[in-house]
Design a protein around this motif. Structure first.
Motif, mmCIF file in Angstrom:
data_model
loop_
_atom_site.group_PDB
_atom_site.id
_atom_site.type_symbol
_atom_site.label_atom_id
_atom_site.label_comp_id
_atom_site.label_asym_id
_atom_site.label_seq_id
_atom_site.Cartn_x
_atom_site.Cartn_y
_atom_site.Cartn_z
ATOM 1 N N HIS A 214 -1.408 -2.931 -8.714
ATOM 2 C CA HIS A 214 -0.928 -2.009 -8.279
ATOM 3 C C HIS A 214 -0.248 -0.636 -8.495
ATOM 4 C CE1 HIS A 214 1.836 -3.676 -10.710
ATOM 5 N NE2 HIS A 214 2.700 -2.872 -10.409
ATOM 6 N N ASP A 216 2.724 2.428 -8.997
ATOM 7 C CA ASP A 216 4.310 1.630 -8.724
ATOM 8 C C ASP A 216 4.397 3.052 -7.827
ATOM 9 O OD1 ASP A 216 4.304 0.205 -10.574
ATOM 10 O OD2 ASP A 216 5.286 1.166 -11.928
ATOM 11 N N HIS A 270 -2.645 -0.626 -12.554
ATOM 12 C CA HIS A 270 -2.379 -1.716 -12.853
ATOM 13 C C HIS A 270 -2.572 -2.842 -12.869
ATOM 14 C CE1 HIS A 270 1.454 0.635 -12.238
ATOM 15 N NE2 HIS A 270 1.958 -1.003 -12.645
HETATM 16 NI NI NI Z 1 3.407 -1.887 -12.367
#
Ligand code: NI
Ligand code: OGA
Length: 340
Positions: A214, A216, A270
């Motif tokens: 994903h 952020d 990540h």
């Molecule tokens: Ni994250």
């Protein structure tokens, strides 16, 4: 509550519902834990060294979307106290945590497992998580955990320091991008949220993930990763491990900074891998725009040669789409792209 990984994982084999499809499971590959991710010394950020730090941060944010900071000004004692109080929270007896457990999507302070939508998960994630807002402090502290007894005091002090550090880094980024001083200072970074992740030892780390790939949704994320390895960043199509460094913070660019910088900065994908021997606890502080804040490419970064890549939108519109798309990085920003 009995769904929490920490409530049942002992001596069990990995249930089918935690097994990722072959193309996304981590497998048995040895992932390099190299020094690829830059480590930036913020202790230098005065006078002429400031220019160097600005350049280092900008380069890392363009190339990796990730860097670590040392000599950042947050005291070692506070970092240790914070990590310890989070570990103690997850070790509390079930009855002390039961009131906080919730599968309700919008509950502001909650203990949950896997994702915000357990029942809708295709595959469950090997993690439990405690999540709550940290701003405005006087209001939200009232809904934070009451146990361990020092939780509120320590996490209040920590969230203030982490927000200060984040704001300092955002000032250095705005300087590097040539934006006005304080560009990120107000509504764009006002909503501070903490997400404390707990990954118990896992019976088969090759088949599952603590958090799937994903990027952020935040503006900027400040991660206290402790001393256990698990975080991996996708760089040039390859996974790279982020070495746990004593007293360092891991910093990463969120989707909102990609938008404001008109894609000059990169929000890197990540994921978190598990391990079979020790529990791992981490705490991510997300600096987010307030819900009604308008996010758009900075006017000074667009021009005839550099048309805007995104339209203006409210942060809550983005969040709604992010959640609907299940955090899929490519699709999260798609509705806000201007196709020229
Ligand atoms: Ni994250
Ligand atoms: C996150 C995250 C990384 C970690 O919470 O968004 O990426 O190492 N956490 O726990």
């Amino acid at each position: 509550m009995e769904k929490l990984v920490s409530s049942w994982f002992n001596n069990k084999t990995l249930p089918q519902s935690y097994i990722f499809p072959p193309e996304t499971r981590p497998g048995n590959h040895i992932i390099p834990r190299s020094n690829t991710i830059p480590v930036i010394d913020l202790g230098n950020a005065s006078a002429h060294d400031r220019t160097l730090v600005v350049q280092q941060i900008l380069k890392a944010s363009q190339e990796f979307g990730f860097f670590q900071v040392i000599n950042h000004g947050v005291s070692e004692d506070l970092m240790n106290d914070t990590m310890n109080v989070f570990k103690e929270f997850f070790e509390l007896p079930a009855e002390d945590k039961a009131d906080l457990y919730s599968e309700e999507f919008n509950r502001p302070c909650k203990l949950y497992t896997s994702s915000a939508n357990y029942d809708g998960d295709k595959v469950h994630l090997w993690r439990d998580s405690l999540r709550h807002p940290c701003h405005p402090l006087e209001e939200c502290i009232k809904i934070w955990p009451q146990k361990p007894t020092r939780y509120r005091e320590i996490v209040a002090a920590y969230s203030i320091e982490a927000k200060k550090l984040g704001s300092r880094i955002l000032d250095l980024i705005s300087e590097g991008l040539g934006l006005d001083l304080g560009y990120f200072g107000d509504k764009l970074s006002e909503a501070v949220v903490i997400s404390v992740n707990h990954y118990p030892p896992c019976p088969d780390p090759s088949l599952t993930l603590g958090i799937a790939k994903h990027c952020d949704p935040s503006l900027l994320t400040i991660l206290l990763q402790g001393d256990v390895f698990g975080l991996q960043v996708l760089n040039d199509g390859k996974w790279v491990g982020v070495e746990p460094l004593h007293n360092a913070f891991v910093v990463n660019i969120g989707h909102q900074l990609e938008v404001v910088s008109n894609n000059r900065l990169k929000g890197a994908e990540h994921r978190v891998v598990t391990n079979s021997t020790v529990a791992r606890t981490t705490a991510a502080i997300f600096l987010n725009p307030s819900e009604d804040c308008i996010v758009e490419p900075a006017k000074s970064l667009i021009g005839a040669d550099e048309p805007p890549v995104y339209r203006a939108f409210k942060f809550k519109e983005f969040l709604y789409n992010y959640v609907t798309m299940g955090g899929n990085s490519e699709k999260s920003l798609e509705p806000f792209k201007l196709h020229g």
